[in-house]
Write an enzyme that holds these catalytic residues in place. Sequence first.
Site, short mmCIF file in Angstrom:
data_model
loop_
_atom_site.label_atom_id
_atom_site.label_comp_id
_atom_site.label_asym_id
_atom_site.label_seq_id
_atom_site.Cartn_x
_atom_site.Cartn_y
_atom_site.Cartn_z
N ASP A 137 -1.30 11.59 -13.71
CA ASP A 137 -1.07 12.03 -12.32
C ASP A 137 0.28 12.72 -12.19
OD1 ASP A 137 -1.08 10.36 -9.05
OD2 ASP A 137 -1.63 12.39 -9.69
N LYS A 139 2.60 15.17 -11.06
CA LYS A 139 2.69 16.24 -10.05
C LYS A 139 4.02 16.06 -9.31
CE LYS A 139 -0.06 13.38 -6.91
NZ LYS A 139 -1.40 13.13 -6.43
N ASN A 142 5.07 12.90 -7.53
CA ASN A 142 5.32 11.67 -8.30
C ASN A 142 6.57 11.77 -9.15
OD1 ASN A 142 3.10 10.45 -7.25
ND2 ASN A 142 1.75 11.05 -8.92
N ASP A 155 5.28 6.29 -9.91
CA ASP A 155 3.85 6.20 -9.56
C ASP A 155 2.91 6.19 -10.74
OD1 ASP A 155 3.83 7.97 -6.41
OD2 ASP A 155 3.98 5.86 -6.96
N THR A 172 -14.20 -1.82 -35.07
CA THR A 172 -13.82 -0.76 -36.00
C THR A 172 -14.11 0.61 -35.40
OG1 THR A 172 -14.38 0.33 -38.05
CG2 THR A 172 -16.13 -0.94 -37.01
N1 ATP Z 1 12.46 4.49 -6.36
C1 ATP Z 1 12.65 5.27 -5.28
N2 ATP Z 1 13.86 5.79 -5.00
C2 ATP Z 1 14.03 6.57 -3.91
N3 ATP Z 1 13.05 6.90 -3.03
C3 ATP Z 1 11.82 6.39 -3.26
C4 ATP Z 1 11.56 5.56 -4.38
N4 ATP Z 1 10.24 5.20 -4.36
C5 ATP Z 1 9.72 5.80 -3.27
N5 ATP Z 1 10.64 6.51 -2.60
C6 ATP Z 1 10.42 7.26 -1.37
O1 ATP Z 1 9.37 6.63 -0.64
C7 ATP Z 1 8.25 7.53 -0.51
C8 ATP Z 1 6.95 6.77 -0.67
O2 ATP Z 1 6.96 6.15 -1.92
P1 ATP Z 1 5.68 6.26 -2.88
O3 ATP Z 1 5.30 7.70 -3.05
O4 ATP Z 1 5.93 5.47 -4.11
O5 ATP Z 1 4.60 5.53 -2.02
P2 ATP Z 1 3.10 5.88 -2.13
O6 ATP Z 1 2.93 7.33 -1.75
O7 ATP Z 1 2.36 4.83 -1.38
O8 ATP Z 1 2.78 5.75 -3.64
P3 ATP Z 1 1.60 6.59 -4.25
O9 ATP Z 1 2.22 8.00 -4.35
O10 ATP Z 1 1.29 5.96 -5.54
O11 ATP Z 1 0.51 6.55 -3.23
C9 ATP Z 1 8.44 8.54 -1.61
O12 ATP Z 1 7.82 9.76 -1.25
C10 ATP Z 1 9.95 8.66 -1.69
O13 ATP Z 1 10.45 9.53 -0.67
MG MG Z 2 3.70 8.88 -3.10
#
Ligand code: ATP
Ligand code: MG
Length: 273
Positions: A137, A139, A142, A155, A172
């Site tokens: 995934d 992109k 992510n 992600d 095997t």
């Molecule tokens: N480790 C991090 N550090 C900084 N910002 C983060 C982090 N994780 C997430 N974010 C912010 O939070 C937002 C949402 O997080 P994330 O994309 O992981 O959620 P999600 O969309 O539910 O996950 P998925 O993309 O698997 O559906 C991200 O777009 C990013 O802006």
């Molecule tokens: Mg996300």
Amino acid sequence: VSGAEKKRWTLNDFDMGKPLGRGKFGHVYLAREKRSNHIVALKVLFKSQLQQSQVEHQLRREVEIQSHLRHPNILRLYGYFYDQKRVYLILEYAAKGELYKELQRCKYFSERRAATYVASLARALIYCHSKHVIHRDIKPENLLIGAQGELKIADFGWSVHTFNRRRTMCGTLDYLPPEMVQSVEHDASVDIWSLGVLCYEFLYGIPPFEAKEHSDTYKRIVQVDLKFPPKPIVSSAAKDLISQMLVKDSVERLPLHKLLEHPWIVQNVDPSG
Ligand SMILES: Nc1ncnc2c1ncn2[C@@H]1O[C@H](COP(=O)(O)OP(=O)(O)OP(=O)(O)O)[C@@H](O)[C@H]1O
Ligand SMILES: [Mg+2]
Ligand SMILES: O=C(O)c1cc(-c2cccc(F)c2)nc2ccccc12
């Protein structure tokens, strides 16, 4: 946050900070672990929504996979815990946020910046594939950016562990036809294709097979209808690399270690890495 695996975490271990973003299943917050003062991103997911969308097993797999990966360009998952209603993921904080927002802001990246990102992603994917993990995934959404501007693959929701299935499923390998044996390679090369799409999008600001309707995008992908616009001006070395990655037959795609030796990468990535 070493030794985090064994520790049983609770919400009381953290001071909660500002919201960092909203995902499909909940919010992500800045947080500080009280004992170490370590800053993390706390991803809060609602059990009810996870159950509704039947992604519980996917989340457990994502946690299992990401918690065991250690690479500078892979977002760390330090641990997790859950209470009555929510599951919490303790993640490395990526201080410079989302790559796709940066790409939207700049429209497209310079060849040096694009090559630097592609090289770090290739190294991260080589590491994942060496552990028989395929992301599947890759992109801009992510990809996050660390405090020093370095790229972090986040992600792992769609990632899979291919090795065990192949081995345990059939014991095997001897009796498996080429396409079954190759399928481990085959799967790994899906990430090479996605990296090629990403490289194109870094340089042109749009993905290569974009079309109004999904059905048209589908056709353009299966036909590998790859066209390079006249603007912005992009070097032939970059186009050559992209053309070697966006190849229909997966075994023909440029292997990731060969990508790191490609002239466009060698000429555009500053040696400091
Ligand atoms: N480790 C991090 N550090 C900084 N910002 C983060 C982090 N994780 C997430 N974010 C912010 O939070 C937002 C949402 O997080 P994330 O994309 O992981 O959620 P999600 O969309 O539910 O996950 P998925 O993309 O698997 O559906 C991200 O777009 C990013 O802006
Ligand atoms: Mg996300
Ligand atoms: O109540 C539970 O036992 C529970 C645990 C987990 C879980 C356990 C480990 C890792 C992980 F990421 C998630 N996820 C859930 C999702 C929906 C409903 C309940 C649960």
